[in-house]
Scaffold this active site. Structure first.
Site, PDB file in Angstrom:
ATOM      1  N   CYS A 113      32.260 -30.739  15.033  1.00  0.00           N
ATOM      2  CA  CYS A 113      31.939 -30.061  13.678  1.00  0.00           C
ATOM      3  C   CYS A 113      31.546 -28.401  13.424  1.00  0.00           C
ATOM      4  CB  CYS A 113      31.655 -30.708  12.533  1.00  0.00           C
ATOM      5  SG  CYS A 113      32.972 -31.593  11.842  1.00  0.00           S
TER       6      CYS A 113
HETATM    7  N1  CO8 Z   1      39.615 -46.299  -1.602  1.00  0.00           N
HETATM    8  C1  CO8 Z   1      38.587 -46.896  -1.739  1.00  0.00           C
HETATM    9  N2  CO8 Z   1      38.152 -47.870  -1.356  1.00  0.00           N
HETATM   10  C2  CO8 Z   1      37.288 -47.325  -0.247  1.00  0.00           C
HETATM   11  C3  CO8 Z   1      37.732 -46.484   0.601  1.00  0.00           C
HETATM   12  C4  CO8 Z   1      39.500 -45.815  -0.004  1.00  0.00           C
HETATM   13  N3  CO8 Z   1      39.288 -45.141   0.638  1.00  0.00           N
HETATM   14  N4  CO8 Z   1      37.187 -46.404   1.405  1.00  0.00           N
HETATM   15  C5  CO8 Z   1      36.216 -46.949   1.383  1.00  0.00           C
HETATM   16  N5  CO8 Z   1      36.484 -48.245   0.496  1.00  0.00           N
HETATM   17  C6  CO8 Z   1      34.926 -49.160   0.337  1.00  0.00           C
HETATM   18  C7  CO8 Z   1      34.489 -49.371   0.865  1.00  0.00           C
HETATM   19  O1  CO8 Z   1      35.157 -50.499   1.591  1.00  0.00           O
HETATM   20  C8  CO8 Z   1      33.097 -50.271   0.520  1.00  0.00           C
HETATM   21  O2  CO8 Z   1      33.445 -50.903   0.049  1.00  0.00           O
HETATM   22  P1  CO8 Z   1      32.369 -52.620  -0.695  1.00  0.00           P
HETATM   23  O3  CO8 Z   1      31.780 -52.129  -0.971  1.00  0.00           O
HETATM   24  O4  CO8 Z   1      32.690 -53.677  -1.001  1.00  0.00           O
HETATM   25  O5  CO8 Z   1      32.046 -52.534   1.337  1.00  0.00           O
HETATM   26  C9  CO8 Z   1      32.627 -48.572  -0.575  1.00  0.00           C
HETATM   27  O6  CO8 Z   1      34.987 -48.015  -1.006  1.00  0.00           O
HETATM   28  C10 CO8 Z   1      32.167 -48.340  -0.010  1.00  0.00           C
HETATM   29  O7  CO8 Z   1      32.450 -46.921   1.101  1.00  0.00           O
HETATM   30  P2  CO8 Z   1      31.058 -46.627   1.851  1.00  0.00           P
HETATM   31  O8  CO8 Z   1      30.066 -46.820   1.816  1.00  0.00           O
HETATM   32  O9  CO8 Z   1      32.249 -46.365   3.437  1.00  0.00           O
HETATM   33  O10 CO8 Z   1      31.434 -44.970   1.223  1.00  0.00           O
HETATM   34  P3  CO8 Z   1      30.641 -43.805   1.048  1.00  0.00           P
HETATM   35  O11 CO8 Z   1      30.313 -44.004  -0.616  1.00  0.00           O
HETATM   36  O12 CO8 Z   1      29.668 -44.110   1.932  1.00  0.00           O
HETATM   37  O13 CO8 Z   1      31.798 -42.677   1.560  1.00  0.00           O
HETATM   38  C11 CO8 Z   1      32.273 -41.364   3.006  1.00  0.00           C
HETATM   39  C12 CO8 Z   1      32.383 -42.825   2.804  1.00  0.00           C
HETATM   40  C13 CO8 Z   1      32.933 -40.428   2.003  1.00  0.00           C
HETATM   41  C14 CO8 Z   1      33.117 -41.810   4.460  1.00  0.00           C
HETATM   42  C15 CO8 Z   1      30.687 -40.928   4.139  1.00  0.00           C
HETATM   43  O14 CO8 Z   1      30.166 -41.937   3.246  1.00  0.00           O
HETATM   44  C16 CO8 Z   1      30.532 -39.939   3.993  1.00  0.00           C
HETATM   45  O15 CO8 Z   1      31.712 -38.630   3.809  1.00  0.00           O
HETATM   46  N6  CO8 Z   1      29.937 -39.442   5.074  1.00  0.00           N
HETATM   47  C17 CO8 Z   1      29.550 -38.399   5.816  1.00  0.00           C
HETATM   48  C18 CO8 Z   1      30.861 -38.576   6.972  1.00  0.00           C
HETATM   49  C19 CO8 Z   1      30.865 -37.162   7.622  1.00  0.00           C
HETATM   50  O16 CO8 Z   1      29.977 -36.091   7.292  1.00  0.00           O
HETATM   51  N7  CO8 Z   1      31.132 -37.407   8.767  1.00  0.00           N
HETATM   52  C20 CO8 Z   1      31.545 -36.294   9.766  1.00  0.00           C
HETATM   53  C21 CO8 Z   1      32.976 -36.464   9.944  1.00  0.00           C
HETATM   54  S1  CO8 Z   1      33.253 -34.920  10.958  1.00  0.00           S
HETATM   55  C22 CO8 Z   1      33.287 -34.131  12.034  1.00  0.00           C
HETATM   56  O17 CO8 Z   1      31.935 -34.713  12.715  1.00  0.00           O
HETATM   57  C23 CO8 Z   1      33.747 -33.687  13.384  1.00  0.00           C
HETATM   58  C24 CO8 Z   1      34.419 -34.492  14.397  1.00  0.00           C
HETATM   59  C25 CO8 Z   1      35.550 -33.917  14.655  1.00  0.00           C
HETATM   60  C26 CO8 Z   1      36.527 -33.644  13.639  1.00  0.00           C
HETATM   61  C27 CO8 Z   1      37.661 -34.880  14.412  1.00  0.00           C
HETATM   62  C28 CO8 Z   1      39.052 -34.894  13.557  1.00  0.00           C
HETATM   63  C29 CO8 Z   1      39.817 -35.736  13.466  1.00  0.00           C
END
Ligand code: CO8
Length: 374
Positions: A156
Site C-alpha cells: 500500500c
Molecule cells: N460481515 C459480518 N461480520 C463480520 C464480517 C462480515 N463481512 N467480517 C468479520 N465479521 C465479524 C468477525 O467474525 C467478528 O466476529 P466475532 O466478534 O464473533 O469474532 C466481528 O465481525 C468483528 O470482526 P473484526 O474484529 O475482524 O472487525 P474489525 O472491527 O476489526 O473490522 C477490518 C475488520 C475492517 C478488516 C478492520 O480490522 C481493518 O480495517 N483493519 C485494518 C486493515 C488494514 O488497513 N489493512 C491494510 C491492508 S492493505 C495493504 O497493506 C496492502 C496489501 C496489498 C494489497 C493486496 C490487494 C488484494
C-alpha cells in the site's frame, strides 16, 4: 540539489462498481449453498459452517460503501468469484499498462507536459501482473517516453515510496521529470469467499508527475518539502503468491496465496506508528500539525483515519476539509488510495497551504510526503 514539485496527478477509475449489498448478496448466496451442500459434515462437526456477511458490518467496520472494479460479473458469479480478465497476446498492451496510460495522460495534461519532457517511469504498486519485462518499460513504450523505467512494490505504500524515489532522481539531476504510476487491480488478489476480507479492496490507477521546480509551469504545483519512509517486518498482512509456488504443488490454490490479514492487529499496531511518523516528519521540516491544511491519508479504513487524525490534531478532524475520504466509493485501492484523495481534493487549497500525503500497509510500510502548494 534541485527543488522538486509534484506538478500533475491523474486518476483512472474503472467503470464498473459493486455496492456492499451486491457483494454481500453474492457472498451469502455462495455461503448458503456451501453450507447446504456440506450440511452432513457440518452437523457431524467435521466442517465449520461458513458465516454470512452483512452490509451493515462492512460500512460500520470500514466506512466502505462500494468499490470500482475492472470486472464485475466474474466477482459476483458464485461459481467463480474471481474477476474475468482475458489474457492478452504479447503484441497487445497489458491491462496494467492500459490503466497506467489513462491515468498518466491526465497527469501529463495537468502538469502541462508531454512524453518528451519525461526522463523516467516508475510503476509502483502492490499487484504486478508479471515479473518481467517491467510494466514501467511497457508504459514508457506506450507513451513514447525516452530514458528508463522500473517497477517497485512496497504494497500500500508503493506510491509514497515511489514519490521519494522519483523526487531523489529529479533533485540529483538524474532526470528532469519522472512519471510515477500506481495501477492496482486488487480484486485479482482477493479471496471473495473469505467473509473477513471480501469487501476490503477495489481497483484504480493513479499517476503523479514529479519534476524540477524551476522547470514547472503547471497550475497544480506542490513543492515536496520532505519525504519520510519507515518499514517494520510484520506477518499481519501477507500474500504468499509467487514464482516458487510451483516448486511445492501442495500449496497451490491455498488461501495464503491470496491477500490475508489480521485486521484487528493491523489496526492496533499501525495507527500509532503512522501518527508518530507524521508528527516527527512535520517537526523535521519545522512545521507543526496546526500548519497542515490537509491530510491525504491512505484509504483503508475510515475508523483508522479518524484515529490517526485524532491523535495528530487532538480532536476529531473535519473530514471534508482536513482528511478527505474516498474509500467510501473506492474501498482500499492499495497504493492508489492516498493519491486518489490528493488528486480529487487539492484544487481548492490556496497557495502556501501545507499538506501531508501518507500511506500505510503491508510490510509494515509507512510513507509520508509533506508538500506546500505553490
Ligand atoms: N460481515 C459480518 N461480520 C463480520 C464480517 C462480515 N463481512 N467480517 C468479520 N465479521 C465479524 C468477525 O467474525 C467478528 O466476529 P466475532 O466478534 O464473533 O469474532 C466481528 O465481525 C468483528 O470482526 P473484526 O474484529 O475482524 O472487525 P474489525 O472491527 O476489526 O473490522 C477490518 C475488520 C475492517 C478488516 C478492520 O480490522 C481493518 O480495517 N483493519 C485494518 C486493515 C488494514 O488497513 N489493512 C491494510 C491492508 S492493505 C495493504 O497493506 C496492502 C496489501 C496489498 C494489497 C493486496 C490487494 C488484494
Amino acid at each position: 540539489m534541485q527543488k522538486v514539485v509534484i506538478s500533475g496527478t491523474g486518476l483512472y477509475t474503472p467503470p464498473n462498481s459493486i455496492s456492499n449489498d451486491e457483494l454481500v448478496a453474492s457472498y451469502n448466496a455462495w455461503a448458503e449453498r456451501f453450507n447446504q451442500e456440506n450440511a452432513e459434515a457440518i452437523d457431524a462437526g467435521e466442517l465449520a459452517a461458513v458465516p454470512l456477511s452483512s452490509s451493515e458490518f462492512i460500512e460500520k467496520a470500514s466506512g466502505i460503501k462500494s468499490r470500482h472494479v475492472v470486472n464485475k460479473r466474474g466477482i459476483l458469479d458464485i461459481d467463480r468469484m474471481v474477476p474475468e480478465i482475458p489474457e492478452r497476446s504479447n503484441d497487445e498492451w497489458s491491462i496494467l499498462c492500459e490503466m497506467s496510460v489513462k491515468a498518466a495522460t491526465e497527469a501529463l495534461e495537468r502538469a502541462g507536459r508531454t512524453a518528451a519532457d519525461i526522463d523516467g517511469v516508475i510503476v509502483a504498486c502492490s499487484n504486478l501482473q508479471r515479473p518481467y519485462p517491467a510494466i514501467a518499460v511497457e508504459v514508457q513504450a506506450a507513451l513514447g517516453i525516452q530514458g528508463f523505467g522500473f517497477d517497485m512494490n512496497v504494497a500500500c505504500s508503493s506510491a509514497t515510496f515511489g514519490i521519494q524515489t522519483a523526487a531523489n532522481t529529479v533533485s540529483t539531476g538524474q532526470a528532469r521529470a519522472v512519471l510515477m504510476v500506481n495501477p492496482e487491480i486488487c480484486t485479482g488478489h482477493m479471496n471473495f469467499r473469505d467473509r473477513d476480507s471480501h469487501f476490503i479492496f477495489g481497483d484504480a490507477c493513479t499517476a503523479v508527475i514529479i519534476e524540477r521546480a524551476e522547470d514547472a509551469t503547471s497550475e497544480h504545483q506542490f513543492e515536496i518539502l520532505g519525504t519520510k519512509l519507515l518499514t517494520q517486518f510484520s506477518n499481519n498482512i501477507r500474500n504468499n503468491f509467487g514464482f516458487l509456488n510451483r516448486a511445492d504443488e501442495s500449496g497451490i490454490g491455498q488461501p495464503d496465496k491470496l491477500f490475508v490479514q489480521e485486521g484487528r492487529k493491523v489496526f492496533r499496531e499501525v495507527c500509532p506508528m503512522v501518527a508518530e511518523l507524521i508528527g516527527n516528519h512535520l517537526e523535521e521540516v519545522k512545521l507543526s500539525v496546526a500548519d497542515v491544511s490537509r491530510f491525504w491519508l491512505h484509504q483503508a479504513n475510515l475508523n483508522m483515519n479518524m484515529l490517526i487524525a485524532r491523535k495528530l490534531l487532538g480532536r476529531d478532524p473535519d473530514l471534508e476539509k482536513e482528511a478527505p475520504v474516498v474509500l467510501d466509493e473506492y474501498a482500499n485501492t492499495s497504493s492508489a488510495g492516498s493519491i486518489i484523495a490528493f488528486h480529487k481534493y487539492q484544487d481548492d487549497l490556496p497557495s502556501g497551504s501545507h499538506g501531508v500525503i501518507c500511506s500505510f500497509g503491508a510490510g509494515y510500510s509507512i510513507g509520508s510526503v509533506i508538500v506546500r502548494k505553490r
